[in-house]
Structures are given as C-alpha cells and as structure tokens.
Write a protein that holds these residues in place. Structure first.
Motif, PDB file in Angstrom:
ATOM      1  N   ILE A  96      42.407  27.729  31.443  1.00 43.06           N
ATOM      2  CA  ILE A  96      43.400  26.919  30.735  1.00 43.06           C
ATOM      3  C   ILE A  96      44.283  26.134  31.702  1.00 43.06           C
ATOM      4  CG2 ILE A  96      43.397  28.361  28.676  1.00 43.06           C
ATOM      5  CD1 ILE A  96      46.063  29.544  29.594  1.00 43.06           C
ATOM      6  N   ALA A  97      44.290  26.506  32.969  1.00 39.54           N
ATOM      7  CA  ALA A  97      45.064  25.754  33.958  1.00 39.54           C
ATOM      8  C   ALA A  97      44.422  24.400  34.230  1.00 39.54           C
ATOM      9  CB  ALA A  97      45.183  26.546  35.255  1.00 39.54           C
ATOM     10  N   ASP A  98      43.098  24.332  34.198  1.00 37.00           N
ATOM     11  CA  ASP A  98      42.386  23.097  34.542  1.00 37.00           C
ATOM     12  C   ASP A  98      42.006  22.257  33.334  1.00 37.00           C
ATOM     13  OD1 ASP A  98      42.485  23.826  37.196  1.00 37.00           O
ATOM     14  OD2 ASP A  98      40.535  24.829  37.146  1.00 37.00           O
ATOM     15  N   SER A  99      42.055  22.818  32.152  1.00 38.33           N
ATOM     16  CA  SER A  99      41.578  22.124  30.962  1.00 38.33           C
ATOM     17  C   SER A  99      42.630  21.171  30.404  1.00 38.33           C
ATOM     18  CB  SER A  99      41.207  23.150  29.892  1.00 38.33           C
ATOM     19  OG  SER A  99      40.837  22.495  28.706  1.00 38.33           O
ATOM     20  N   ASN A 100      42.166  20.058  29.879  1.00 35.36           N
ATOM     21  CA  ASN A 100      43.042  19.088  29.229  1.00 35.36           C
ATOM     22  C   ASN A 100      42.960  19.174  27.711  1.00 35.36           C
ATOM     23  OD1 ASN A 100      44.016  17.952  31.594  1.00 35.36           O
ATOM     24  ND2 ASN A 100      42.275  16.571  31.761  1.00 35.36           N
ATOM     25  N   ALA A 101      42.219  20.140  27.193  1.00 42.70           N
ATOM     26  CA  ALA A 101      42.067  20.292  25.746  1.00 42.70           C
ATOM     27  C   ALA A 101      43.416  20.635  25.120  1.00 42.70           C
ATOM     28  CB  ALA A 101      41.045  21.379  25.441  1.00 42.70           C
ATOM     29  N   PRO A 102      43.662  20.167  23.910  1.00 41.59           N
ATOM     30  CA  PRO A 102      44.935  20.478  23.244  1.00 41.59           C
ATOM     31  C   PRO A 102      45.195  21.978  23.121  1.00 41.59           C
ATOM     32  CG  PRO A 102      43.795  18.734  22.068  1.00 41.59           C
ATOM     33  CD  PRO A 102      42.854  19.213  23.125  1.00 41.59           C
TER      34      PRO A 102
ATOM     35  N   GLU B 250      43.153  32.821  35.049  1.00 38.32           N
ATOM     36  CA  GLU B 250      42.223  33.879  34.658  1.00 38.32           C
ATOM     37  C   GLU B 250      41.865  33.819  33.177  1.00 38.32           C
ATOM     38  OE1 GLU B 250      44.227  38.173  33.587  1.00 38.32           O
ATOM     39  OE2 GLU B 250      43.991  37.651  35.669  1.00 38.32           O
ATOM     40  N   LEU B 251      42.563  32.996  32.402  1.00 42.11           N
ATOM     41  CA  LEU B 251      42.252  32.857  30.979  1.00 42.11           C
ATOM     42  C   LEU B 251      41.365  31.635  30.755  1.00 42.11           C
ATOM     43  CD1 LEU B 251      45.783  33.640  29.531  1.00 42.11           C
ATOM     44  CD2 LEU B 251      43.780  35.127  29.495  1.00 42.11           C
ATOM     45  N   ARG B 252      40.287  31.833  30.006  1.00 39.66           N
ATOM     46  CA  ARG B 252      39.307  30.774  29.746  1.00 39.66           C
ATOM     47  C   ARG B 252      39.741  29.944  28.538  1.00 39.66           C
ATOM     48  NH1 ARG B 252      33.501  31.509  30.577  1.00 39.66           N
ATOM     49  NH2 ARG B 252      34.014  33.700  30.789  1.00 39.66           N
ATOM     50  N   CYS B 253      39.502  28.646  28.618  1.00 44.09           N
ATOM     51  CA  CYS B 253      39.802  27.754  27.501  1.00 44.09           C
ATOM     52  C   CYS B 253      38.785  27.992  26.378  1.00 44.09           C
ATOM     53  CB  CYS B 253      39.746  26.302  27.965  1.00 44.09           C
ATOM     54  SG  CYS B 253      39.977  25.112  26.615  1.00 44.09           S
TER      55      CYS B 253
ATOM     56  N   LEU C 251      38.659  35.918  28.556  1.00 50.57           N
ATOM     57  CA  LEU C 251      38.777  36.396  29.933  1.00 50.57           C
ATOM     58  C   LEU C 251      37.557  35.993  30.745  1.00 50.57           C
ATOM     59  CD1 LEU C 251      40.076  40.043  29.450  1.00 50.57           C
ATOM     60  CD2 LEU C 251      41.381  38.045  30.144  1.00 50.57           C
ATOM     61  N   TYR C 252      37.769  35.498  31.954  1.00 45.28           N
ATOM     62  CA  TYR C 252      36.645  35.207  32.847  1.00 45.28           C
ATOM     63  C   TYR C 252      35.998  36.504  33.320  1.00 45.28           C
ATOM     64  CZ  TYR C 252      36.731  30.183  33.461  1.00 45.28           C
ATOM     65  OH  TYR C 252      36.612  28.840  33.261  1.00 45.28           O
ATOM     66  N   LYS C 253      36.788  37.540  33.499  1.00 47.75           N
ATOM     67  CA  LYS C 253      36.271  38.853  33.895  1.00 47.75           C
ATOM     68  C   LYS C 253      36.553  39.815  32.753  1.00 47.75           C
ATOM     69  CE  LYS C 253      37.191  38.033  38.749  1.00 47.75           C
ATOM     70  NZ  LYS C 253      38.017  38.383  39.890  1.00 47.75           N
ATOM     71  N   PRO C 254      35.651  39.908  31.788  1.00 48.81           N
ATOM     72  CA  PRO C 254      35.892  40.776  30.629  1.00 48.81           C
ATOM     73  C   PRO C 254      36.062  42.231  31.045  1.00 48.81           C
ATOM     74  CG  PRO C 254      33.933  39.415  30.300  1.00 48.81           C
ATOM     75  CD  PRO C 254      34.380  39.215  31.700  1.00 48.81           C
ATOM     76  N   ARG C 255      36.848  42.939  30.291  1.00 46.50           N
ATOM     77  CA  ARG C 255      37.085  44.353  30.558  1.00 46.50           C
ATOM     78  C   ARG C 255      35.834  45.157  30.202  1.00 46.50           C
ATOM     79  NH1 ARG C 255      43.047  44.528  27.771  1.00 46.50           N
ATOM     80  NH2 ARG C 255      44.107  43.419  29.431  1.00 46.50           N
ATOM     81  N   LEU C 256      35.688  46.295  30.854  1.00 46.53           N
ATOM     82  CA  LEU C 256      34.565  47.182  30.589  1.00 46.53           C
ATOM     83  C   LEU C 256      34.814  47.909  29.271  1.00 46.53           C
ATOM     84  CD1 LEU C 256      31.896  48.287  31.639  1.00 46.53           C
ATOM     85  CD2 LEU C 256      33.176  50.049  32.820  1.00 46.53           C
ATOM     86  N   SER C 257      33.953  47.662  28.306  1.00 44.94           N
ATOM     87  CA  SER C 257      34.053  48.321  27.002  1.00 44.94           C
ATOM     88  C   SER C 257      32.644  48.475  26.450  1.00 44.94           C
ATOM     89  CB  SER C 257      34.920  47.487  26.050  1.00 44.94           C
ATOM     90  OG  SER C 257      34.276  46.271  25.734  1.00 44.94           O
ATOM     91  N   ALA C 258      32.533  49.097  25.295  1.00 50.11           N
ATOM     92  CA  ALA C 258      31.214  49.302  24.687  1.00 50.11           C
ATOM     93  C   ALA C 258      30.539  47.955  24.411  1.00 50.11           C
ATOM     94  CB  ALA C 258      31.351  50.098  23.395  1.00 50.11           C
ATOM     95  N   GLY C 259      31.311  46.943  24.055  1.00 44.30           N
ATOM     96  CA  GLY C 259      30.755  45.625  23.756  1.00 44.30           C
ATOM     97  C   GLY C 259      30.343  44.829  24.983  1.00 44.30           C
ATOM     98  N   THR C 260      30.853  45.203  26.155  1.00 44.32           N
ATOM     99  CA  THR C 260      30.543  44.431  27.367  1.00 44.32           C
ATOM    100  C   THR C 260      29.688  45.201  28.361  1.00 44.32           C
ATOM    101  OG1 THR C 260      32.602  45.123  28.431  1.00 44.32           O
ATOM    102  CG2 THR C 260      32.654  43.062  27.170  1.00 44.32           C
ATOM    103  N   LEU C 261      29.174  46.370  27.952  1.00 46.58           N
ATOM    104  CA  LEU C 261      28.339  47.160  28.863  1.00 46.58           C
ATOM    105  C   LEU C 261      27.118  46.374  29.333  1.00 46.58           C
ATOM    106  CD1 LEU C 261      28.392  50.756  27.349  1.00 46.58           C
ATOM    107  CD2 LEU C 261      29.357  49.979  29.510  1.00 46.58           C
ATOM    108  N   LEU C 262      26.450  45.697  28.405  1.00 45.98           N
ATOM    109  CA  LEU C 262      25.262  44.924  28.770  1.00 45.98           C
ATOM    110  C   LEU C 262      25.629  43.783  29.713  1.00 45.98           C
ATOM    111  CD1 LEU C 262      22.237  44.675  28.385  1.00 45.98           C
ATOM    112  CD2 LEU C 262      22.667  43.147  26.473  1.00 45.98           C
ATOM    113  N   LEU C 263      26.769  43.181  29.507  1.00 49.88           N
ATOM    114  CA  LEU C 263      27.221  42.098  30.380  1.00 49.88           C
ATOM    115  C   LEU C 263      27.423  42.597  31.806  1.00 49.88           C
ATOM    116  CD1 LEU C 263      28.357  39.178  30.695  1.00 49.88           C
ATOM    117  CD2 LEU C 263      30.583  40.140  30.131  1.00 49.88           C
ATOM    118  N   TRP C 264      28.030  43.769  31.946  1.00 49.99           N
ATOM    119  CA  TRP C 264      28.321  44.303  33.274  1.00 49.99           C
ATOM    120  C   TRP C 264      27.101  44.922  33.939  1.00 49.99           C
ATOM    121  CZ3 TRP C 264      32.258  43.088  36.152  1.00 49.99           C
ATOM    122  CH2 TRP C 264      33.436  42.667  35.550  1.00 49.99           C
ATOM    123  N   PHE C 265      26.300  45.651  33.175  1.00 47.87           N
ATOM    124  CA  PHE C 265      25.189  46.398  33.774  1.00 47.87           C
ATOM    125  C   PHE C 265      23.816  45.805  33.472  1.00 47.87           C
ATOM    126  CE2 PHE C 265      28.677  49.477  33.276  1.00 47.87           C
ATOM    127  CZ  PHE C 265      28.873  49.744  34.617  1.00 47.87           C
ATOM    128  N   GLY C 266      23.759  44.752  32.665  1.00 51.36           N
ATOM    129  CA  GLY C 266      22.481  44.107  32.344  1.00 51.36           C
ATOM    130  C   GLY C 266      21.727  43.628  33.575  1.00 51.36           C
TER     131      GLY C 266
END
Length: 160
Positions: free
Chosen positions: A57-63, A46-49, A98-113
């Motif tokens: 981060i499970a699939d990525s080979n980046a350092p 669930e964590l993005r590289c 996060l692949y699924k960002p939490r609902l906050s003032a900064g992510t309102l447009l992302l969720w409801f856009g």
C-alpha cells in the motif's frame, strides 16, 4: 518532413510526457516522532494492496491503498500498536493483505508446499533411477552362451 526527424521528435515528446502518467501519491501527514513514522513506513510496506495485488500500500496509487494508508495513519495516531493494526487489516481483508502470511491451518500448503514438492520430486527421481538400474541388463547376469553370442555380434560389427 523527414521520417527520422518525425521519429526523433515523437520519442522526445513521449519521454517528456512519460513522467505525467507515472505520478506517485505523496502523503503529507505529520508524525509525533521518527519512531512513529518508521512504524507507519514499515506497516505500509508489509501490507499488500487488495486491488493491485502485487504492490504494497506504500507504493500503490489505487484509491483503496490511499484509504488504507490513511487508516494506518489514523490508527497510529490513536495509539494502537502494530499487532492491532495488522489484525484490523486481516479481519477486513483476510490473509491476502499480508505479504508474509501467518502460519495457520489455511496457509500450511503455502508455507510447506514447495518443500513437499521438492521431497516428492526427490522420491520420484530415486524410484525412477532404482527401477532403471534393476531393469537394465548387466553382463554379470548373462549365461556363457549369451556372452559368446554377444562377443560374436560385437566382433562382427567391428569387422564391417
């Protein structure tokens, strides 16, 4: 050497060497129980590289992904819960991790856009259709003289 033989040998060599370039990282950590391993797996998926941006981060080979997997493992071993681990990653890398960002003032447009764009498109379509209906001439609005003229024009076109 025949060109088809050369191409065939080149394809075979390429296919044999392909797995060498696509090596995946293998973590060899030991977990106390299956539940802890399942938590580790869920968190790393669930964590993005931060470098790859489109892989977890499970699939990525980046350092940095290797470092983050090691950090998740270390935090699990110290007894931290999932929320503490995710909060640590959020403090360090922001909502992007996060692949699924939490609902906050900064992510309102992302969720409801997308919903806002859909509603705006529907309203725009409704207004355009309504304007076209109101602006289009209808036979009921014609005077008797206009109806006669229209009939003459249509009859004239049919006879030619």
């Amino acid at each position: 050497m025949n060109i088809s033989v050369f191409i065939r040998r080149s394809v075979i060599a390429f296919c044999l060497l392909l797995p060498l370039g696509a090596s995946a990282s293998i973590d060899t950590w030991e977990f106390d129980d299956q539940a802890q391993f399942d938590r580790y797996k869920m968190l790393t998926e669930e964590l993005r590289c931060p470098k790859c941006q489109n892989q977890n981060i499970a699939d990525s080979n980046a350092p940095i992904a290797n470092d983050l997997r090691a950090e998740v493992y270390r935090m699990l071993q110290t007894g931290q819960n999932d929320e503490q681990i995710v909060d640590f990653m959020l403090d360090r890398y922001g909502d992007f991790v996060l692949y699924k960002p939490r609902l906050s003032a900064g992510t309102l447009l992302l969720w409801f856009g997308p919903l806002l764009f859909l509603v705006a498109g529907g309203v725009t379509l409704f207004v355009i259709i309504r304007r076209n209906r109101l602006a289009s001439p209808q036979a009921d609005h014609l005077t008797a003289a206009e109806k006669d003229r229209l009939k003459q024009l249509l009859e004239g076109r049919e006879s030619s």
